[in-house]
Write a protein that holds these residues in place. Structure first.
Motif, PDB file in Angstrom:
ATOM      1  N   ASP A  36     -27.048  11.032  62.717  1.00 22.50           N
ATOM      2  CA  ASP A  36     -26.157  10.655  61.611  1.00 22.50           C
ATOM      3  C   ASP A  36     -24.731  11.117  61.879  1.00 22.50           C
ATOM      4  O   ASP A  36     -23.767  10.404  61.572  1.00 22.50           O
ATOM      5  N   ASP A  37     -24.585  12.312  62.443  1.00 21.16           N
ATOM      6  CA  ASP A  37     -23.254  12.850  62.727  1.00 21.16           C
ATOM      7  C   ASP A  37     -22.577  12.070  63.848  1.00 21.16           C
ATOM      8  O   ASP A  37     -21.359  11.865  63.827  1.00 21.16           O
ATOM      9  N   LEU A  38     -23.356  11.618  64.827  1.00 20.14           N
ATOM     10  CA  LEU A  38     -22.813  10.796  65.905  1.00 20.14           C
ATOM     11  C   LEU A  38     -22.342   9.453  65.359  1.00 20.14           C
ATOM     12  O   LEU A  38     -21.244   8.980  65.704  1.00 20.14           O
ATOM     13  N   LEU A  44     -15.878   6.748  62.265  1.00 20.17           N
ATOM     14  CA  LEU A  44     -14.615   7.374  61.876  1.00 20.17           C
ATOM     15  C   LEU A  44     -13.489   6.995  62.838  1.00 20.17           C
ATOM     16  O   LEU A  44     -12.347   6.794  62.430  1.00 20.17           O
ATOM     17  N   THR A  45     -13.825   6.889  64.124  1.00 22.46           N
ATOM     18  CA  THR A  45     -12.815   6.621  65.153  1.00 22.46           C
ATOM     19  C   THR A  45     -12.857   5.191  65.690  1.00 22.46           C
ATOM     20  O   THR A  45     -11.920   4.758  66.365  1.00 22.46           O
ATOM     21  N   GLY A 130     -24.746  23.623  70.587  1.00 29.73           N
ATOM     22  CA  GLY A 130     -25.693  22.655  70.057  1.00 29.73           C
ATOM     23  C   GLY A 130     -24.964  21.405  69.603  1.00 29.73           C
ATOM     24  O   GLY A 130     -23.799  21.447  69.192  1.00 29.73           O
ATOM     25  N   LEU A 131     -25.652  20.269  69.679  1.00 25.64           N
ATOM     26  CA  LEU A 131     -24.993  19.001  69.365  1.00 25.64           C
ATOM     27  C   LEU A 131     -24.741  18.815  67.880  1.00 25.64           C
ATOM     28  O   LEU A 131     -23.771  18.157  67.493  1.00 25.64           O
ATOM     29  N   LEU A 138     -16.432  18.144  65.519  1.00 25.32           N
ATOM     30  CA  LEU A 138     -15.602  17.017  65.935  1.00 25.32           C
ATOM     31  C   LEU A 138     -15.207  16.147  64.743  1.00 25.32           C
ATOM     32  O   LEU A 138     -14.045  15.744  64.609  1.00 25.32           O
ATOM     33  N   ASN A 139     -16.167  15.848  63.877  1.00 22.87           N
ATOM     34  CA  ASN A 139     -15.865  15.048  62.689  1.00 22.87           C
ATOM     35  C   ASN A 139     -14.838  15.739  61.804  1.00 22.87           C
ATOM     36  O   ASN A 139     -13.872  15.122  61.338  1.00 22.87           O
ATOM     37  N   ASP A 140     -15.032  17.033  61.573  1.00 21.83           N
ATOM     38  CA  ASP A 140     -14.090  17.788  60.730  1.00 21.83           C
ATOM     39  C   ASP A 140     -12.700  17.811  61.354  1.00 21.83           C
ATOM     40  O   ASP A 140     -11.685  17.636  60.658  1.00 21.83           O
TER      41      ASP A 140
END
Length: 237
Positions: A36-38, A44-45, A130-131, A138-140
């Motif tokens: 989900d974060d990926l 986002l980008t 950890g990923l 990275l998102n933040d």
């Protein structure tokens, strides 16, 4: 943690600046529960996402930003890439029949298996972490570095282009499949479509094929069917 945050902040700056960024997902993304974060970072980008050498489907293959397989294959638009962010997997190399990223591209490599970082290609930013933590950072960082309006406009333009390209590819795929849809024996396109319609929603698929036609038809995504495989074709299992 401070070193990881510093690396993530610098990598986030490059993501915001890049004209043609590519993320590459490896098995550590799935193992960390960070898909989900990926996806959030990609959307986002507007960065394209390649599936690196992995036994999982670490990014949905039917997502518009999916660029293809980087291992036993070459992802779409690799030659244009100016920032390559490898997340949770080995760097592509000839042992998995994959060319390197472009020489001019900046390289970011994040893994919990830190002894695998920078042992194949020169790496501009190494993140040993950890990923889940890496992708959250990275998102933040991306959100904090770029004006929300500018970020949204860039991502929207890239997503729109990706959706248009996917629609064209889907139309071509369906048209080409008609020629052999009723063939005997059944074509892999027909088999794959029938499997997608018939399999349980939480089915686990273990492929032993040396090509990826079924992945163009099977809906592999979060909370749905998932993949364990594929092998390299050198041996069963």
């Amino acid at each position: 943690p401070d070193l990881m945050d510093a690396g993530a902040t610098r990598a986030a700056c490059w993501l915001v600046e890049a004209k043609a960024p590519m993320l590459c997902a490896g098995a550590e993304v799935t193992r960390a529960g960070a898909t989900d974060d990926l996806i959030a970072l990609a959307e986002l980008t507007g960065a394209q996402v390649a599936q690196g050498y992995s036994v999982y489907s670490d990014f949905p293959f039917r997502h518009p930003l999916f660029a293809g397989f980087y291992g036993l294959g070459i992802p779409r638009d690799l030659a244009k890439t100016d920032l390559f962010v490898n997340l949770g997997g080995p760097m592509p190399d000839p042992t998995v029949f994959a060319p390197p990223p472009p020489r001019a591209a900046r390289i970011v490599h994040a893994r919990i298996e830190y002894d695998e970082i920078a042992n194949t290609y020169p790496t501009d930013i190494a993140i040993a972490a950890g990923l889940k933590e890496t992708l959250v950072a990275l998102n933040d960082a991306v959100r904090s570095l770029a004006p929300a309006g500018k970020l949204a406009a860039t991502a929207a333009a890239r997503l729109d282009a990706a959706r248009a390209r996917q629609a064209k590819l889907d139309a071509t795929r369906l048209e080409e499949a008609k020629a052999t849809w009723n063939a005997s024996p059944m074509s892999w396109e027909r088999v794959s479509a029938e499997l997608d319609a018939a399999l349980e929603p939480d089915a686990i698929i273990v492929p032993e094929l040396d090509y990826r036609t079924p992945f163009e038809w099977l809906n592999l995504d979060r909370g749905r069917r998932r993949l364990i495989g594929q092998t390299t074709g050198f041996a069963l299992g």
